[in-house]
Design an enzyme around this catalytic site. Structure first.
Site, PDB file in Angstrom:
ATOM      1  N   HIS A  16       0.865  -1.174   0.000  1.00  0.00           N
ATOM      2  CA  HIS A  16       0.000   0.000   0.000  1.00  0.00           C
ATOM      3  C   HIS A  16       0.903   1.226   0.000  1.00  0.00           C
ATOM      4  O   HIS A  16       1.831   1.300   0.780  1.00  0.00           O
ATOM      5  CB  HIS A  16      -0.897  -0.014   1.237  1.00  0.00           C
ATOM      6  CG  HIS A  16      -2.068   0.902   1.109  1.00  0.00           C
ATOM      7  ND1 HIS A  16      -1.935   2.264   1.145  1.00  0.00           N
ATOM      8  CD2 HIS A  16      -3.373   0.667   0.897  1.00  0.00           C
ATOM      9  CE1 HIS A  16      -3.125   2.819   0.984  1.00  0.00           C
ATOM     10  NE2 HIS A  16      -4.021   1.856   0.822  1.00  0.00           N
TER      11      HIS A  16
ATOM     12  N   ARG B  70      -6.417  10.414  -0.395  1.00  0.00           N
ATOM     13  CA  ARG B  70      -6.066  10.891  -1.744  1.00  0.00           C
ATOM     14  C   ARG B  70      -7.313  11.038  -2.578  1.00  0.00           C
ATOM     15  O   ARG B  70      -7.423  11.942  -3.395  1.00  0.00           O
ATOM     16  CB  ARG B  70      -5.062   9.930  -2.378  1.00  0.00           C
ATOM     17  CG  ARG B  70      -3.673  10.073  -1.768  1.00  0.00           C
ATOM     18  CD  ARG B  70      -2.719   8.986  -2.223  1.00  0.00           C
ATOM     19  NE  ARG B  70      -3.097   7.688  -1.685  1.00  0.00           N
ATOM     20  CZ  ARG B  70      -3.113   6.569  -2.364  1.00  0.00           C
ATOM     21  NH1 ARG B  70      -2.739   6.571  -3.629  1.00  0.00           N
ATOM     22  NH2 ARG B  70      -3.478   5.441  -1.800  1.00  0.00           N
TER      23      ARG B  70
END
Ligand SMILES: Cc1cc2nc3c(=O)[nH]c(=O)nc-3n(C[C@H](O)[C@H](O)[C@H](O)COP(=O)(O)OP(=O)(O)OC[C@H]3O[C@@H](n4cnc5c(N)ncnc54)[C@H](O)[C@@H]3O)c2cc1C
Ligand code: FES
Lengths: 242, 556
Positions: B326, B346
């Site tokens: 990740h 994000r």
């Protein structure tokens, strides 16, 4: 940017070790040489496996926290509480009602709360524990569920409670009643379940299962993408396979 | 720990470029995404999976010659923790269905097996719920909005994510069971985030063409896990639990069926046998093997034990040649290193920045590309931010979410993480976060079919320990789903097997002896033993003085 290590004394269950002052209690214990087989789960403050009780040198106060979150502090005396005997009111969720009587039957001790607020003060998740207990007493299950939502079920509140309430188990009962009986069920989801059962999507899925990689890639690229900032009502141009 | 004065100085740079970045974003001017060629180039050069040293062939067993992470190969090419001749095979406990692992898959399986009439025993390494399932944040996928989504589109997304390599029957089971599984969780009382009229809220996840990520604030996994656990613990007559005890080997019987495990009590250090008519392997992932020394998002017990036990018993492994990293793991403060910062940061607009507060990558590239770009920025371009303990990271500019979506958004949408950082005196609605790629998910595992059966009669597998559903790469939200879908399937299948297929027979560990012989014949394994059970974070300076030569009295 390696900074120099500043060692401080901590007392793990009465015995002193020198550990860096930048560590959590959990890592400080490992630094001291402990290999943890209990009192350690997610190492990230969400599973509630790592309760500790401690006292700082010039204080009479018993404090509690999560070993993976609390920092080692100079002179602290600590004990690990990886397990605390909690009471569980055994029940079948389908057979109990979202009403105050359910709590009276399963957790009568809740109603002996003396409102000392020690539970709230001891919560590592900053939950208003006493407020949700009071909500249960008032029969306000919605508020109890919402206030307790962040509970990691570490049991530290119980360890400090003069009324001997198992708060975390009371809270999850409130949340499960709220989720299953008080909030309306999602109708769209129930319909989708019916459609799947009726076999509505079998043909489309069969086609996909049989398709070769090139065909799949083609279909994949041609997918119509739902834009990010549109309301839920957005609908694709093609109704195929819906 | 709050940011050091040095880091605070660097944050000033981030603050200086923020107004301009926010302005551009509001005007819809995004940093351009990479072309497919650029993506491939950065992956080839910097993604941990693509490094030459990232793979080694397995030397023995059914997958001999299959190249996967050396850290996993080491576990496979090891002897048992016990001498199989010494194990007392008289069962201390007997049950219909034995579930190994008290995470989401294991507990879902236990509930289903019980509903189908079986007596169940859950054996788990830590406590029920000390598991990766508890840590999932983002959400769970299912098609549920009839007017725009269906299992058909879900299937396409699952396959696209998995590089079209997924096992079709498994992907079909996943998307087909999804609505029913979600409705089941709803009926158990999971507090999914909803409109007042009961309509479930849904958002996008990486690689979804429809918004089908359902969630419970930012603790979806915890909400599912604690609900399942509560349900299971409410039936103590039918579902028993032994915790702080690990399975270390499968036990087979002379009918060729899986018939139990050898278990290890962490406190008393004794090994004993549990006999069962069917066994469900639900031991989760392997982040704590720290592949290529990466930090991990995984819980303390994620050491890949189920792979080892299954493999020794002849069950094939698949899709272990890719590992999911990740991009945004915590790299500061150290106390929470490796922890996951959800993609949602994000998704809501937070930029990624280097030491000079410059954007060097679009924040919504696919996970593998994003991670590789971070590594390039730090390793090759040397533009990462060094932390006091010698780690490195790049900025994830969370405060700009408040500038974009209104004050208070960060605290409301990311309450779990906001509180977590506040404990270290960092307010992520005001200061950015330092992040670096972290080891996240085991894409492959034990080979199963759509009934969750392995090739060994009586042995089932579900959850992260199983492979094939997600092909080479899992999409966010499909794992919580997989855990529940295949957990339920495994529970049902195992209960049926108890009634109709299970045969009684003499218990044995011949497969372990045979595996040992293979290792010896191939001259590999050295002195290693496995499964690991728990990683060793003990202090090496202390370790070197632990020199007791043998047990004497009660002190080791
Ligand atoms: C931080 C984080 C965030 C995530 N976010 C998401 C998300 O938003 N959406 C999503 O879909 N997925 C997400 N995932 C992935 C998902 O949570 C996991 O893949 C999934 O929950 C795994 O479930 P499981 O039941 O297979 O394993 P686990 O939940 O890990 O359970 C395994 C259990 O087995 C036990 N065990 C292990 N070995 C043994 C042994 N030898 N003997 C006995 N017991 C043993 C363990 O202690 C543990 O209790 C996330 C994962 C992490 C780590
Ligand atoms: S180890 Fe999970 S809360 Fe501390």
């Amino acid at each position: 940017m390696e900074t120099k290590v500043n060692l401080i004394p901590i007392h793990v269950m009465g015995k002193q070790y020198m550990v860096p002052d930048t560590l959590t209690v959990m890592k400080a214990m490992e630094y001291a040489g402990y290999q943890l087989t209990r009192g350690c789960g997610c190492r990230g403050g969400i599973c509630g496996a790592c309760g500790i009780a401690f006292r700082l040198p010039d204080s009479y106060k018993i404090e509690v926290g999560l070993a993976c979150q609390a920092m080692a502090q100079p002179g602290m005396y600590l004990a690990v509480l990886p397990f605390f005997p909690n009471k569980r009111g055994i029940h079948d969720l389908n057979k109990v009602k979202a009403a105050v009587d359910t709590f009276k039957a399963l957790y009568p001790e809740v109603f002996k709360c003396v409102s000392c607020n020690t539970c709230t003060k001891s919560c590592p998740m900053s939950i208003e524990v006493m407020d949700y207990i009071n909500a249960v007493i008032r029969g306000d299950i919605v508020q109890a569920a919402e206030l307790s939502f962040d509970c990691v079920m570490c049991g530290l509140c119980t360890s400090r409670c003069p009324a001997e309430i198992s708060h975390a188990n009371v809270a999850i009962l409130a949340r499960r009643l709220y989720g299953s009986q008080i909030t309306p069920r999602a109708e769209h989801l129930a319909k989708q379940v019916e459609q799947v059962k009726a076999g509505k999507f079998n043909e489309g899925l069969d086609q996909l299962k049989k398709a070769d990689v090139n065909k799949l890639k083609e279909l994949y690229k041609a997918r119509e993408a739902e834009p990010d900032n549109t309301p839920d009502e957005w609908a694709p141009k093609s109704n195929d396979y819906l | 720990m709050p940011y050091t004065p040095e880091l605070k100085q660097l944050i000033k740079k981030v603050e200086a470029t923020r107004p301009e970045r926010v302005r551009r974003k509001k005007e819809g001017k995004e940093m351009p995404a990479m072309s497919l060629e650029e993506r491939q180039a950065v992956l080839d050069a910097f993604h941990p999976d693509c490094k030459k040293t990232s793979k080694r062939s397995i030397g023995v067993g059914v997958n001999k010659g299959y190249a996967i992470s050396p850290e996993i190969v080491d576990q496979l090419e090891s002897k048992s923790r016990v001498n199989p001749d010494q194990v007392d095979l008289n069962p201390r406990f007997t049950t219909d269905v034995l579930v190994v692992g008290g995470g989401g898959a294991g507990v879902a399986a236990a509930i289903m097996a019980k509903e189908h009439g079986a007596k169940v025993l859950i054996l788990t390494k830590l406590r029920v719920g000390d598991a990766n399932t508890m840590m999932a944040e983002g959400g769970i996928q299912s098609s549920s909005k009839l007017h725009k989504d269906s299992p058909y589109y879900h299937y396409l997304d699952v396959l696209g994510g998995g590089h079209f390599k997924n096992v079709p029957e498994l992907a079909e089971a996943l998307v087909g069971d999804a609505p029913e599984t979600l409705a089941w969780l709803e009926s158990l009382g999971c507090m999914f985030t909803k409109d007042p009229d009961g309509r479930l809220l849904t958002i996008h996840g990486g690689g979804t063409c429809r918004k089908r990520m359902h969630y419970a604030a930012d603790i979806t996994g915890a909400e599912i896990m604690r609900t399942l656990r509560d349900e299971a613990l409410n039936f103590p007559e039918d579902i028993k639990v032994i915790d702080f005890t690990s399975a270390v080997e499968l036990v087979l019987n002379d009918q060729g069926q899986c018939a139990g495990v050898v278990a290890y009590n962490h406190e008393t250090e004794e090994y004993f046998t549990i006999k069962a008519k069917a066994v469900i392997m639900a031991t989760g992932g392997s982040g704590r093997l720290h592949i290529q020394n990466f930090m991990t998002t995984n819980h303390y017990g994620a050491t890949g034990d189920g792979l080892v036990m299954g493999y020794r018993a002849g069950v094939e492994l698949n899709f272990l040649h890719t590992v999911q990293f990740h991009p945004t793991g915590v790299s500061y403060p150290d106390q929470i290193e490796g922890l996951l910062l959800t993609e949602k940061f994000r998704g809501m607009g937070a930029n990624i920045l280097n030491i000079d507060a410059e954007q060097f990558v679009f924040e919504r590239e696919p996970r593998d590309v994003e991670a590789a770009a971070f590594i390039r920025e730090c390793e090759e371009r040397k533009k990462g931010i060094a932390t006091p303990s010698g780690k490195v990271g790049v900025w994830l500019d969370s405060p700009m979410i408040d500038d974009l979506k209104g004050k208070g958004t960060v605290e409301k949408e990311f309450v779990g993480k906001w509180k977590l950082y506040m404990r270290h005196d960092i307010d992520i609605s005001k200061e950015p976060m330092l992040t670096y790629p972290t080891l996240h998910y085991q894409n492959g595992g034990l080979k199963i079919n759509a009934r969750s059966e392995t090739s060994l009669p009586g042995l089932y597998a579900a959850g992260e320990v199983a492979g094939g559903i997600h092909g080479e790469n899992r999409l966010m939200g499909n794992s919580l789903l997989d855990v529940c879908v295949f957990g339920r399937r495994a529970g049902r299948s195992a209960a049926e097997f108890v009634k109709s297929g299970a045969k009684d027979g003499k218990l044995g560990l011949e497969h372990v002896k045979k595996y040992h012989q293979e290792l010896e014949a191939a001259g590999i394994g050295g002195g290693r033993v496995s499964p690991m059970l728990l990683p060793d974070y003990g202090n090496p300076d202390v370790r070197k003085n632990q020199i007791t030569t043998c047990y004497l009295g009660t002190i080791r």
